[in-house]
Design an enzyme around this catalytic site. Structure first.
Site, mmCIF file in Angstrom:
data_model
loop_
_atom_site.group_PDB
_atom_site.id
_atom_site.type_symbol
_atom_site.label_atom_id
_atom_site.label_comp_id
_atom_site.label_asym_id
_atom_site.label_seq_id
_atom_site.Cartn_x
_atom_site.Cartn_y
_atom_site.Cartn_z
ATOM 1 N N THR A 51 4.600 33.784 44.298
ATOM 2 C CA THR A 51 3.732 32.796 44.948
ATOM 3 C C THR A 51 3.449 33.214 46.387
ATOM 4 O O THR A 51 2.335 33.037 46.871
ATOM 5 C CB THR A 51 4.371 31.395 44.859
ATOM 6 O OG1 THR A 51 4.345 31.010 43.471
ATOM 7 C CG2 THR A 51 3.617 30.360 45.662
ATOM 8 N N CYS B 286 8.352 34.808 34.649
ATOM 9 C CA CYS B 286 7.755 33.726 35.448
ATOM 10 C C CYS B 286 7.967 32.373 34.783
ATOM 11 O O CYS B 286 8.135 31.367 35.461
ATOM 12 C CB CYS B 286 6.282 33.994 35.707
ATOM 13 S SG CYS B 286 5.341 34.273 34.209
ATOM 14 N N GLU C 106 12.382 29.594 43.030
ATOM 15 C CA GLU C 106 12.419 30.536 41.912
ATOM 16 C C GLU C 106 13.407 31.654 42.246
ATOM 17 O O GLU C 106 13.277 32.330 43.256
ATOM 18 C CB GLU C 106 11.032 31.135 41.678
ATOM 19 C CG GLU C 106 11.018 32.065 40.490
ATOM 20 C CD GLU C 106 9.643 32.641 40.194
ATOM 21 O OE1 GLU C 106 8.989 33.126 41.136
ATOM 22 O OE2 GLU C 106 9.232 32.609 39.021
ATOM 23 N N GLU D 145 -1.493 34.196 38.717
ATOM 24 C CA GLU D 145 -0.432 33.736 37.806
ATOM 25 C C GLU D 145 0.865 33.972 38.549
ATOM 26 O O GLU D 145 1.283 35.118 38.741
ATOM 27 C CB GLU D 145 -0.513 34.529 36.494
ATOM 28 C CG GLU D 145 -0.028 33.751 35.281
ATOM 29 C CD GLU D 145 1.441 33.949 35.023
ATOM 30 O OE1 GLU D 145 2.239 33.124 35.531
ATOM 31 O OE2 GLU D 145 1.794 34.919 34.349
ATOM 32 N N GLY E 132 2.261 37.720 40.063
ATOM 33 C CA GLY E 132 3.378 38.079 40.933
ATOM 34 C C GLY E 132 3.924 36.840 41.616
ATOM 35 O O GLY E 132 3.767 35.718 41.124
HETATM 36 P P1 ADP Z 1 7.923 40.491 43.527
HETATM 37 O O1 ADP Z 1 8.103 39.673 44.773
HETATM 38 O O2 ADP Z 1 8.366 39.809 42.318
HETATM 39 O O3 ADP Z 1 8.326 41.929 43.678
HETATM 40 P P2 ADP Z 1 5.267 40.730 44.257
HETATM 41 O O4 ADP Z 1 4.473 39.493 44.186
HETATM 42 O O5 ADP Z 1 5.777 41.232 45.559
HETATM 43 O O6 ADP Z 1 6.419 40.554 43.247
HETATM 44 O O7 ADP Z 1 4.507 41.934 43.586
HETATM 45 C C1 ADP Z 1 3.575 41.827 42.555
HETATM 46 C C2 ADP Z 1 2.500 42.843 42.784
HETATM 47 O O8 ADP Z 1 1.842 42.549 44.019
HETATM 48 C C3 ADP Z 1 2.979 44.279 42.914
HETATM 49 O O9 ADP Z 1 2.048 45.141 42.259
HETATM 50 C C4 ADP Z 1 2.958 44.506 44.404
HETATM 51 O O10 ADP Z 1 2.805 45.857 44.757
HETATM 52 C C5 ADP Z 1 1.750 43.716 44.815
HETATM 53 N N1 ADP Z 1 1.708 43.336 46.230
HETATM 54 C C6 ADP Z 1 2.741 43.122 47.067
HETATM 55 N N2 ADP Z 1 2.293 42.817 48.305
HETATM 56 C C7 ADP Z 1 0.951 42.825 48.253
HETATM 57 C C8 ADP Z 1 -0.092 42.575 49.196
HETATM 58 N N3 ADP Z 1 0.178 42.272 50.459
HETATM 59 N N4 ADP Z 1 -1.371 42.659 48.774
HETATM 60 C C9 ADP Z 1 -1.655 42.961 47.501
HETATM 61 N N5 ADP Z 1 -0.731 43.223 46.580
HETATM 62 C C10 ADP Z 1 0.561 43.153 46.932
#
Ligand code: ADP
Length: 498
Positions: A249, A303, A400, A269, A247
């Site tokens: 950074t 990504c 990004e 990643e 997801g």
């Molecule tokens: P984007 O910003 O591209 O939407 P994220 O990094 O927010 O991607 O999301 C990737 C994953 O991380 C998703 O499954 C999301 O629900 C999860 N996620 C978001 N916030 C948290 C957190 N605080 N703790 C754990 N997982 C999270």
């Protein structure tokens, strides 16, 4: 053009999603969230809600982690590597059997073109399973000769790291989910998977196939829900031994901070701002379309997207015109329209973010040479966008964007170190691409780039055999390949004094 799927299959699927929320999959059972709550799932091509998914939270994660622990110490510990391999292969077969359904779901949920969902999603996932099924029987320790006085028999064991929390994003929901489960299971781990809240449906269906394949109860648990609740509960849980996250950074950094309770292992990643370098002697017939699709493919929500294009001044005009031409010609539309080449962005939030970056680029002096606007009407469509006149220091060059926005820059006959330094001038280090017929230039540059991946004159996309991951703030560890499966193991050193 005819649709590459049966219209009746799509109608049935829509009816099914409209009829009831998808369930969680915990301990081999399909259950609603303990709270009884569900959340809305949007079709990004229309902005309309077409499904609901169970809103799992900390209570459901706790039940899933406990089930995963029981399976880890029980039925799964009793399976041998060959049995694990067979189960992984069976799951691959079931995924291919239901490929149309999975690809339709993915396209509805994420917006990506159906054929991309089928090839990158469905076949990408089944290949991950087949590749990692091979590893199940080949994970091994080594024998070691120590130098301490005496006579010894010393060896290492590779043991499963334990209960794995897998948190995946929305850009390639199905293959991302499977690419985490496959090596973890091959290594003998059990899993709690949380798909992204924007795209929960293909993972919810994966639970059905896991049950049908015959995995023991609790080996894989799937909890749909929000990042801040379900995701955070995985990271916080003392019963989770490792978190594998793909997801942004920013969330990756949060996970590192929040995982210190039991010092669980963490693989990340994360994002990228990957450079593409086209030299004057490059095969432009290949380099130009690759540069265009490297940023417009999946609407730039990749990504490893090639978001910074550096072109040698001798071929600059030709390359830029070529990429601009492709940007203008791309068919943007719903993923389920047969001639669509680029779908919508996944959400309103993503649309706002991407348009915000274009505006900031223009504000900092870049020229929006093609695109740059929302495509009016329903859904979250944005035009493929080419920014020229960009320079180091601009936000569009440094951050990004995760959208179909390319920043183009020029280089001349500088030393290779100067070109490498420009490519490396980013906090990320995920991927990079080089186009030249001069093998020496290509390999000198490959050595100098601070990136987990270097593709010279083309790339194979994601291959389960090739390690994938980032330098710098693009992540920790590698997925895929031997490194990818070993990331789900602990090493135990066994010393025997003879
Ligand atoms: P984007 O910003 O591209 O939407 P994220 O990094 O927010 O991607 O999301 C990737 C994953 O991380 C998703 O499954 C999301 O629900 C999860 N996620 C978001 N916030 C948290 C957190 N605080 N703790 C754990 N997982 C999270």
């Amino acid at each position: 053009m005819n649709a590459p799927f049966a219209a009746t299959a799509l109608e049935q699927l829509r009816a099914e999603y409209a009829s009831a929320p998808t369930d969680l999959f915990i301990d081999g059972k399909f259950v609603p969230a303990a709270s009884g709550k569900s959340f809305e799932v949007e079709d990004p091509a229309t902005g309309q809600v077409f499904a609901h998914a169970a809103a799992g939270d900390a209570a459901d994660i706790d039940a899933a982690v406990k089930a995963a622990r029981r399976a880890l110490e029980g039925a799964w510990a009793k399976t041998n590597p060959a049995q694990r391999a067979r189960l992984l292969t069976r799951l691959a077969d079931l995924i291919e059997r239901d490929g149309e359904r999975i690809a339709l779901t993915e396209s509805l949920d994420n917006g990506m073109p159906f054929m991309m969902a089928k090839f990158a999603g469905v076949f990408g996932a089944s290949e991950q399973l087949r590749y990692n099924a091979g590893w199940a029987t080949k994970i091994a320790g080594e024998t070691i000769e120590p130098s301490s006085p005496g006579e010894w028999h010393c060896f290492t064991l590779r043991e499963p790291v334990g209960v794995v929390g897998a948190i995946v994003p929305w850009n390639f929901p199905f293959v991302m989910a499977v690419a985490k489960i496959a090596p973890a299971l091959a290594a003998g781990c059990t899993v709690v998977l949380k798909p992204a809240e924007q795209t929960p449906l293909s993972a919810a269906y994966l639970g059905k196939l896991i049950a049908e394949a015959g995995f023991p109860e609790g080996v894989v648990n799937i909890v749909t829900g929000m990042g801040e609740t379900a995701g955070a509960a995985i990271v916080d849980h003392m019963g989770v031994d490792k978190v594998s996250f793909t997801g942004s950074t920013s969330v990756g950094k949060l996970i590192v901070k929040n995982s210190t309770g039991n010092l669980k292992r963490v693989s990340l990643e994360l994002g990228g701002k990957s450079p593409v370098m086209i030299f004057a002697d490059a095969d432009l017939a290949k380099a130009i379309p690759a540069a265009a699709m490297g940023i417009f493919g999946n609407a730039g929500q990749v990504c490893a997207a090639g978001s910074r294009l550096f072109v040698h001044e001798k071929v600059y005009d030709q390359v830029v015109e070529g990429v601009q031409g492709m940007a203008k010609a791309l068919k943007v539309g719903p993923g389920l329209s047969p001639d669509t080449q680029m779908g919508p962005l996944v959400s309103a939030e993503q649309l706002t973010r991407v348009l915000g970056y274009v505006e900031s680029g223009a504000g900092e002096g870049a020229t929006v040479s093609v695109g740059g606007s929302r495509i009016e009407g329903e859904g979250y469509f944005v035009q493929p966008t080419v920014l020229t006149g960009t320079a180091a220091g601009m936000k569009v060059v440094e951050e990004e964007i995760f959208g179909p926005v390319l920043s183009v820059m020029k280089f001349g006959d500088e030393e290779i170190d100067v070109i490498a330094a420009r490519a490396n001038a980013t906090e990320y280090g995920l991927s990079s691409r080089i186009w030249t017929r001069d093998i020496s230039t290509a390999l000198k540059l490959a050595k100098r780039l601070k990136a987990g991946g270097v593709m010279i004159n083309g790339g194979a996309g994601v291959d389960p055999a090739m390690p994938l991951g980032g330098y710098k703030q693009s992540g920790w560890g590698r997925e895929n390949g031997k490194a990818g499966v070993e990331a789900y193991t602990e090493i135990k050193s066994v010393t025997v004094a003879l």
